[in-house]
Design a protein around this motif. Sequence first.
Motif, PDB file in Angstrom:
ATOM      1  N   ILE A 176      -5.393  -2.523  -1.881  1.00  0.00           N
ATOM      2  CA  ILE A 176      -3.939  -2.479  -1.704  1.00  0.00           C
ATOM      3  C   ILE A 176      -3.482  -1.050  -1.399  1.00  0.00           C
ATOM      4  CG2 ILE A 176      -1.724  -2.840  -2.875  1.00  0.00           C
ATOM      5  CD1 ILE A 176      -3.072  -5.148  -4.405  1.00  0.00           C
ATOM      6  N   PHE A 177      -4.122  -0.080  -2.047  1.00  0.00           N
ATOM      7  CA  PHE A 177      -3.790   1.325  -1.799  1.00  0.00           C
ATOM      8  C   PHE A 177      -4.156   1.732  -0.368  1.00  0.00           C
ATOM      9  CE2 PHE A 177      -5.747   5.571  -1.576  1.00  0.00           C
ATOM     10  CZ  PHE A 177      -4.606   6.348  -1.676  1.00  0.00           C
ATOM     11  N   LEU A 178      -5.373   1.353   0.067  1.00  0.00           N
ATOM     12  CA  LEU A 178      -5.828   1.746   1.396  1.00  0.00           C
ATOM     13  C   LEU A 178      -4.988   1.124   2.499  1.00  0.00           C
ATOM     14  CD1 LEU A 178      -9.726   1.596   1.001  1.00  0.00           C
ATOM     15  CD2 LEU A 178      -8.250   3.610   1.046  1.00  0.00           C
ATOM     16  N   ASP A 179      -4.353  -0.015   2.205  1.00  0.00           N
ATOM     17  CA  ASP A 179      -3.498  -0.666   3.201  1.00  0.00           C
ATOM     18  C   ASP A 179      -2.108  -0.043   3.247  1.00  0.00           C
ATOM     19  OD1 ASP A 179      -2.015  -3.593   4.180  1.00  0.00           O
ATOM     20  OD2 ASP A 179      -3.958  -3.041   5.025  1.00  0.00           O
ATOM     21  N   GLY A 180      -1.888   0.981   2.414  1.00  0.00           N
ATOM     22  CA  GLY A 180      -0.615   1.688   2.443  1.00  0.00           C
ATOM     23  C   GLY A 180       0.532   0.984   1.741  1.00  0.00           C
ATOM     24  N   LYS A 181       0.234  -0.001   0.902  1.00  0.00           N
ATOM     25  CA  LYS A 181       1.295  -0.756   0.231  1.00  0.00           C
ATOM     26  C   LYS A 181       1.836  -0.027  -0.997  1.00  0.00           C
ATOM     27  CE  LYS A 181       0.605  -4.092   3.147  1.00  0.00           C
ATOM     28  NZ  LYS A 181       1.534  -4.290   4.278  1.00  0.00           N
ATOM     29  N   VAL A 182       1.004   0.792  -1.611  1.00  0.00           N
ATOM     30  CA  VAL A 182       1.422   1.539  -2.813  1.00  0.00           C
ATOM     31  C   VAL A 182       0.912   2.973  -2.697  1.00  0.00           C
ATOM     32  CG1 VAL A 182       1.459  -0.478  -4.342  1.00  0.00           C
ATOM     33  CG2 VAL A 182      -0.656   0.805  -4.070  1.00  0.00           C
ATOM     34  N   HIS A 183       1.528   3.865  -3.465  1.00  0.00           N
ATOM     35  CA  HIS A 183       1.092   5.252  -3.515  1.00  0.00           C
ATOM     36  C   HIS A 183       0.259   5.480  -4.771  1.00  0.00           C
ATOM     37  CE1 HIS A 183       4.671   5.420  -0.871  1.00  0.00           C
ATOM     38  NE2 HIS A 183       3.945   6.320  -0.226  1.00  0.00           N
ATOM     39  N   ILE A 184      -0.661   6.439  -4.690  1.00  0.00           N
ATOM     40  CA  ILE A 184      -1.614   6.629  -5.775  1.00  0.00           C
ATOM     41  C   ILE A 184      -0.938   7.037  -7.083  1.00  0.00           C
ATOM     42  CG2 ILE A 184      -2.105   9.068  -5.278  1.00  0.00           C
ATOM     43  CD1 ILE A 184      -5.096   8.334  -5.845  1.00  0.00           C
ATOM     44  N   LEU A 185       0.134   7.833  -6.995  1.00  0.00           N
ATOM     45  CA  LEU A 185       0.835   8.236  -8.213  1.00  0.00           C
ATOM     46  C   LEU A 185       1.651   7.088  -8.795  1.00  0.00           C
ATOM     47  CD1 LEU A 185       2.040  11.858  -7.272  1.00  0.00           C
ATOM     48  CD2 LEU A 185       0.055  11.176  -8.643  1.00  0.00           C
ATOM     49  N   ASP A 186       2.198   6.240  -7.922  1.00  0.00           N
ATOM     50  CA  ASP A 186       2.955   5.086  -8.409  1.00  0.00           C
ATOM     51  C   ASP A 186       2.053   4.077  -9.112  1.00  0.00           C
ATOM     52  OD1 ASP A 186       5.306   6.142  -7.422  1.00  0.00           O
ATOM     53  OD2 ASP A 186       5.116   5.146  -5.482  1.00  0.00           O
ATOM     54  N   LEU A 187       0.788   4.034  -8.704  1.00  0.00           N
ATOM     55  CA  LEU A 187      -0.155   3.132  -9.368  1.00  0.00           C
ATOM     56  C   LEU A 187      -0.291   3.456 -10.855  1.00  0.00           C
ATOM     57  CD1 LEU A 187      -3.053   2.782  -6.770  1.00  0.00           C
ATOM     58  CD2 LEU A 187      -1.675   0.918  -7.707  1.00  0.00           C
ATOM     59  N   LEU A 188      -0.127   4.726 -11.186  1.00  0.00           N
ATOM     60  CA  LEU A 188      -0.246   5.135 -12.586  1.00  0.00           C
ATOM     61  C   LEU A 188       0.821   4.478 -13.459  1.00  0.00           C
ATOM     62  CD1 LEU A 188      -1.054   8.938 -12.139  1.00  0.00           C
ATOM     63  CD2 LEU A 188      -2.643   7.078 -12.657  1.00  0.00           C
ATOM     64  N   LEU A 189       1.902   3.993 -12.831  1.00  0.00           N
ATOM     65  CA  LEU A 189       2.938   3.293 -13.598  1.00  0.00           C
ATOM     66  C   LEU A 189       2.377   2.049 -14.285  1.00  0.00           C
ATOM     67  CD1 LEU A 189       5.919   3.372 -11.053  1.00  0.00           C
ATOM     68  CD2 LEU A 189       5.658   4.782 -13.094  1.00  0.00           C
ATOM     69  N   LEU A 190       1.333   1.470 -13.687  1.00  0.00           N
ATOM     70  CA  LEU A 190       0.775   0.242 -14.239  1.00  0.00           C
ATOM     71  C   LEU A 190      -0.004   0.472 -15.527  1.00  0.00           C
ATOM     72  CD1 LEU A 190      -0.567  -1.466 -10.979  1.00  0.00           C
ATOM     73  CD2 LEU A 190       1.551  -1.962 -12.195  1.00  0.00           C
ATOM     74  N   ALA A 343      -7.518  -9.744   0.174  1.00  0.00           N
ATOM     75  CA  ALA A 343      -7.681  -9.476   1.608  1.00  0.00           C
ATOM     76  C   ALA A 343      -6.848 -10.447   2.436  1.00  0.00           C
ATOM     77  CB  ALA A 343      -9.156  -9.584   1.987  1.00  0.00           C
ATOM     78  N   ALA A 344      -6.826 -11.722   2.033  1.00  0.00           N
ATOM     79  CA  ALA A 344      -6.047 -12.713   2.766  1.00  0.00           C
ATOM     80  C   ALA A 344      -4.560 -12.395   2.704  1.00  0.00           C
ATOM     81  CB  ALA A 344      -6.312 -14.104   2.194  1.00  0.00           C
ATOM     82  N   LEU A 345      -4.092 -11.943   1.554  1.00  0.00           N
ATOM     83  CA  LEU A 345      -2.682 -11.596   1.400  1.00  0.00           C
ATOM     84  C   LEU A 345      -2.320 -10.371   2.235  1.00  0.00           C
ATOM     85  CD1 LEU A 345      -2.278 -12.126  -2.463  1.00  0.00           C
ATOM     86  CD2 LEU A 345      -1.396 -13.583  -0.646  1.00  0.00           C
ATOM     87  N   LEU A 346      -3.209  -9.388   2.262  1.00  0.00           N
ATOM     88  CA  LEU A 346      -2.944  -8.172   3.026  1.00  0.00           C
ATOM     89  C   LEU A 346      -2.913  -8.453   4.529  1.00  0.00           C
ATOM     90  CD1 LEU A 346      -5.143  -5.588   1.064  1.00  0.00           C
ATOM     91  CD2 LEU A 346      -2.652  -5.732   1.077  1.00  0.00           C
ATOM     92  N   LYS A 347      -3.749  -9.377   4.981  1.00  0.00           N
ATOM     93  CA  LYS A 347      -3.825  -9.683   6.413  1.00  0.00           C
ATOM     94  C   LYS A 347      -2.737 -10.657   6.861  1.00  0.00           C
ATOM     95  CE  LYS A 347      -8.805  -8.886   6.680  1.00  0.00           C
ATOM     96  NZ  LYS A 347     -10.142  -9.490   6.919  1.00  0.00           N
ATOM     97  N   ALA A 348      -2.012 -11.227   5.912  1.00  0.00           N
ATOM     98  CA  ALA A 348      -1.009 -12.236   6.259  1.00  0.00           C
ATOM     99  C   ALA A 348       0.306 -11.623   6.732  1.00  0.00           C
ATOM    100  CB  ALA A 348      -0.748 -13.135   5.055  1.00  0.00           C
ATOM    101  N   GLY A 349       0.438 -10.310   6.595  1.00  0.00           N
ATOM    102  CA  GLY A 349       1.671  -9.659   7.041  1.00  0.00           C
ATOM    103  C   GLY A 349       2.862  -9.918   6.144  1.00  0.00           C
ATOM    104  N   ILE A 350       2.614 -10.155   4.859  1.00  0.00           N
ATOM    105  CA  ILE A 350       3.700 -10.411   3.909  1.00  0.00           C
ATOM    106  C   ILE A 350       4.521  -9.133   3.713  1.00  0.00           C
ATOM    107  CG2 ILE A 350       4.233 -11.060   1.525  1.00  0.00           C
ATOM    108  CD1 ILE A 350       1.603 -12.630   1.527  1.00  0.00           C
ATOM    109  N   VAL A 351       5.825  -9.267   3.739  1.00  0.00           N
ATOM    110  CA  VAL A 351       6.711  -8.123   3.548  1.00  0.00           C
ATOM    111  C   VAL A 351       7.236  -8.131   2.118  1.00  0.00           C
ATOM    112  CG1 VAL A 351       8.841  -6.997   4.294  1.00  0.00           C
ATOM    113  CG2 VAL A 351       7.382  -8.162   5.974  1.00  0.00           C
TER     114      VAL A 351
END
Length: 420
Positions: A176-190, A343-351
């Motif tokens: 998810i990170f490599l696809d540019g959906k989230v930022h590495i620092l924001d991931l730390l929120l989890l 992978a299927a979700l990332l390739k589906a173009g979900i906004v």
Amino acid sequence: MSDVLQVVLISLAVIALLGVVLEDVIHVNKAKVTLFLGTFSWFLLYVFHSDSESQSEVIARGFEENIAEIASLWLFLVAAMTFVAYLNKKGMIENVIHLFMPKRIKERSLLFLTAIFCFVFSSLADNITATLVSVTLILSLNLSTKKTVRFATLVVFAVNSGGVSLITGDVTTLMIFLDGKVHILDLLLLSLPAFSAVMVLALLLSRGLNDTVEINIRHNEVRPVDLMIAGAFLCTIISTIAANVLFGIPPVLMFLMGMATMFLIARFFNDDEEEEQSILEYIRVIEFETLLFFLGILLLVGMLKEIEVLDTIVRMYEIMPAYMANFLMGVLSSVIDNVPLTAALLKAGIVMTEAEWLGLTYAVGVGGSLLVIGSAAGIVAMSKVDGLTFGSYARYFIVLALVYTMGYAASVGLAQILLG
């Protein structure tokens, strides 16, 4: 593709799942079942697809992509597990654990310490390695079967929760990170909601744990070369994050380079000639049975993706809000491997907003904990703990679903507040 072939292929996937669930009944190793059915399903797909040349090319390309994804994951795990196999064999991980462990401790306190260790360690190491180390510690305590299963259940959930906030801890987080959906620092929120959910689960599972456990604390001799290899492992983890952020270098490349560095350190700084010669033997210590099971499962799911069965999952986002669909994806990942699902979700173009992507990151990372077959951590634990079966783990389903729901709600809520 004919409807008959599609039904046959889906049936093979269902049979493979039943083979995992009923392993104790049929007495056939789950790795053998999934690997055979995974390879056989692709064989059928090649032989009985439509005769068009374009269809043949599509299937060939799909298989190559499936194998490439599996190879990348395998090589990453081999490198990481080789590091940990060495450090574990030399007693360094045991030294670290015993550094914080008293000689006598209440079972309840031990449960909480186990949860904390699993959460932290799985952020640095892969889930399989973290589970192996944690389960080995639990089995050394000689607890009753019922209590061992309870500890193992906590280990699976804590290990999966620990990896969601760092790209080195979980493959789906990295994707998810490599696809540019989230930022590495924001991931730390989890990390905060994930850790809170683990602590709540430990509290719920601690009921009735009132006995005192005697821990045999041993301090293994640590040589300078062992410290250097431990340092190389930590540097590999840190450099993997930095290299990916700065230059986009795949994590598998950094870990393979780290493993090569480990071999060179052992060659030039080892004072034990026999140990120097056998450093490559640590690759054989790896749990290849688990990796073969992983291979079979990923081949099966790759096949399902190829025949477009997984594409129907994406339609959930058309009929319900994203936060609800993400929650259900987490539940679904306890049955379908979360890597191809993601992978299927990332390739589906979900906004979705970044807050919603963070929610999905938690869901697919932790949701597999709901069933013992839903994650690599669960599979490893089931292969090592005799009393841990599909049924014995399922007894805690309601509790696990409760803490998963709490963690997911907290993740989405915190992300909405801080990211908007």
